[in-house]
Design a protein around this motif. Structure first.
Motif, PDB file in Angstrom:
ATOM      1  N   ALA A 184       6.010  -7.219  -4.539  1.00  0.00           N
ATOM      2  CA  ALA A 184       5.349  -7.923  -3.443  1.00  0.00           C
ATOM      3  C   ALA A 184       4.421  -6.966  -2.703  1.00  0.00           C
ATOM      4  N   GLU A 222       0.691  -8.540   2.927  1.00  0.00           N
ATOM      5  CA  GLU A 222      -0.024  -9.816   2.952  1.00  0.00           C
ATOM      6  C   GLU A 222      -0.747 -10.100   4.263  1.00  0.00           C
ATOM      7  N   ASN A 223      -1.068  -9.065   5.026  1.00  0.00           N
ATOM      8  CA  ASN A 223      -1.728  -9.283   6.316  1.00  0.00           C
ATOM      9  C   ASN A 223      -3.243  -9.393   6.147  1.00  0.00           C
ATOM     10  N   ARG A 238      -6.486 -12.350   4.236  1.00  0.00           N
ATOM     11  CA  ARG A 238      -6.759 -13.575   3.489  1.00  0.00           C
ATOM     12  C   ARG A 238      -8.064 -13.393   2.719  1.00  0.00           C
ATOM     13  N   THR A 278       2.885 -18.446  -5.497  1.00  0.00           N
ATOM     14  CA  THR A 278       2.941 -16.994  -5.608  1.00  0.00           C
ATOM     15  C   THR A 278       1.915 -16.540  -6.628  1.00  0.00           C
ATOM     16  N   THR A 297       2.115  -8.907  -6.537  1.00  0.00           N
ATOM     17  CA  THR A 297       2.125 -10.329  -6.203  1.00  0.00           C
ATOM     18  C   THR A 297       1.843 -10.508  -4.719  1.00  0.00           C
ATOM     19  N   CYS A 298       1.399 -11.691  -4.360  1.00  0.00           N
ATOM     20  CA  CYS A 298       1.186 -12.022  -2.949  1.00  0.00           C
ATOM     21  C   CYS A 298       1.302 -13.528  -2.784  1.00  0.00           C
ATOM     22  N   ALA A 299       1.465 -13.946  -1.551  1.00  0.00           N
ATOM     23  CA  ALA A 299       1.508 -15.373  -1.262  1.00  0.00           C
ATOM     24  C   ALA A 299       0.125 -15.977  -1.450  1.00  0.00           C
ATOM     25  N   LEU A 328      -5.722 -16.285  -1.239  1.00  0.00           N
ATOM     26  CA  LEU A 328      -4.601 -15.349  -1.233  1.00  0.00           C
ATOM     27  C   LEU A 328      -4.375 -14.765   0.150  1.00  0.00           C
ATOM     28  N   HIS A 329      -3.114 -14.490   0.464  1.00  0.00           N
ATOM     29  CA  HIS A 329      -2.765 -13.694   1.630  1.00  0.00           C
ATOM     30  C   HIS A 329      -2.515 -12.279   1.119  1.00  0.00           C
ATOM     31  N   LEU A 330      -3.494 -11.394   1.314  1.00  0.00           N
ATOM     32  CA  LEU A 330      -3.445 -10.078   0.707  1.00  0.00           C
ATOM     33  C   LEU A 330      -4.080  -9.051   1.635  1.00  0.00           C
ATOM     34  N   GLU A 387       7.748 -11.347   0.483  1.00  0.00           N
ATOM     35  CA  GLU A 387       7.152 -10.561   1.557  1.00  0.00           C
ATOM     36  C   GLU A 387       8.200 -10.292   2.621  1.00  0.00           C
TER      37      GLU A 387
END
Length: 290
Positions: A32, A35-36, A38, A71, A126-128, A143-145, A163
């Motif tokens: 993971a 993820e802060n 987008r 994901t 991976t990320c959300a 993506l939230h990355l 995360e």
């Protein structure tokens, strides 16, 4: 969502061991990533069927909260003939991963070195992600990355955790898991029911433990499901045993364990389904090899 340019064709990774191919099961550990942030994905118009499968055929709502969670797996493609800096975006779908697009060309060049370093350690990042559109619209995904240099902090990670923030962890959302006993908690579930015109509503559930009170497994532990701290049901004994060790280990570390979930209106009232990691016991032993 139409891309500003045609994405590069999918190429194999000649310089790295065991590359993942579209639609395959996983052959490497997933880590993971922070993820802060987008970022957008491009080329989705070429992968509409894959996005439809990842969205389980559903259409997303217009609000950000109504976009469909997924994901994403980021796959660097240094051997791609069209763009040596290419980074492919796949999504987890059950035991497989499906290609749904690419990072924009200008961003891929920044992210690929960090992802290649992670790959050399035997893992994919991976990320959300959130899927938008569907129905009469093209599907899209974002993506939230975190920024590229923030990925360097990614360690081996827990294979069931998507995360973590402060003392809260969010589990991976590989598949849907049924919740039982919802009929006893309709007063709480009504607060989280889908709004008018919505097929479902995405919520965040908290996991803990309770004791089974009746039936064959009376007195045995079960995983309790809560929304906003209030009980709304529990997993079956079989599913509780499947996730028991992982959830308990996280709780014993003083962490709040959460997962994504969806609520639906049915003939029996409001029901909730959890989105849970696939095969945590196998993950612990062999990464995500299948």
């Amino acid at each position: 969502m139409n891309p500003p340019f045609a994405p590069p064709p999918v190429g194999r990774i000649s310089a790295e061991p065991a590359p993942m191919s579209a639609g395959s099961s996983f052959a490497a550990r997933l880590v993971a990533l922070p993820e802060n942030g987008r970022i957008r994905v491009v080329g989705e118009s070429r992968y509409q069927e894959a996005l439809r499968l990842a969205a389980h055929g559903r259409a997303a709502g217009n609000e950000l909260d109504d976009h469909i969670p997924a994901t994403a797996v980021l796959v660097p493609e240094p051997g791609n003939k069209a763009d040596a800096n290419a980074v492919r975006v796949d999504v987890v779908c059950g035991q497989r991963k499906l290609t749904v697009g690419y990072l924009p060309r200008e961003l891929a060049a920044e992210y690929q070195p960090e992802l290649l370093e992670l790959r050399r350690r035997g893992a994919f990042g991976t990320c959300a992600a959130r899927i938008a559109g569907g129905g009469t619209k093209f599907y899209g995904i974002y993506l939230h990355l975190a920024r590229p240099w923030e990925l360097r902090a990614a360690g081996p990670g827990d294979p069931v955790v998507a995360e973590s923030h402060d003392r809260t962890v969010l589990l991976r959302n590989d598949w849907f898991c049924t919740v039982t006993k919802e009929q006893d908690h309709q007063d709480v579930l009504l607060k989280f029911a889908p709004r008018r015109g919505q097929e479902f509503r995405t919520v965040t559930a908290q996991l803990g433990f309770c004791t089974i009170r009746t039936g064959k497994y009376r007195g045995e532990p079960a995983i309790e499901v809560r929304l906003d701290g209030q009980r709304v049901g529990q997993l079956t004994y079989a599913m509780s045993m499947r996730y028991h060790d992982r959830v308990k280990a996280l709780l014993d570390r003083g962490l709040e364990v959460t997962c994504e979930a969806v609520t639906r209106n049915t003939d029996k009232g409001v029901e909730v389904e959890l989105m849970m990691p696939a095969g945590p016991r196998r993950d612990a032993q062999r990464g995500l090899s299948r």
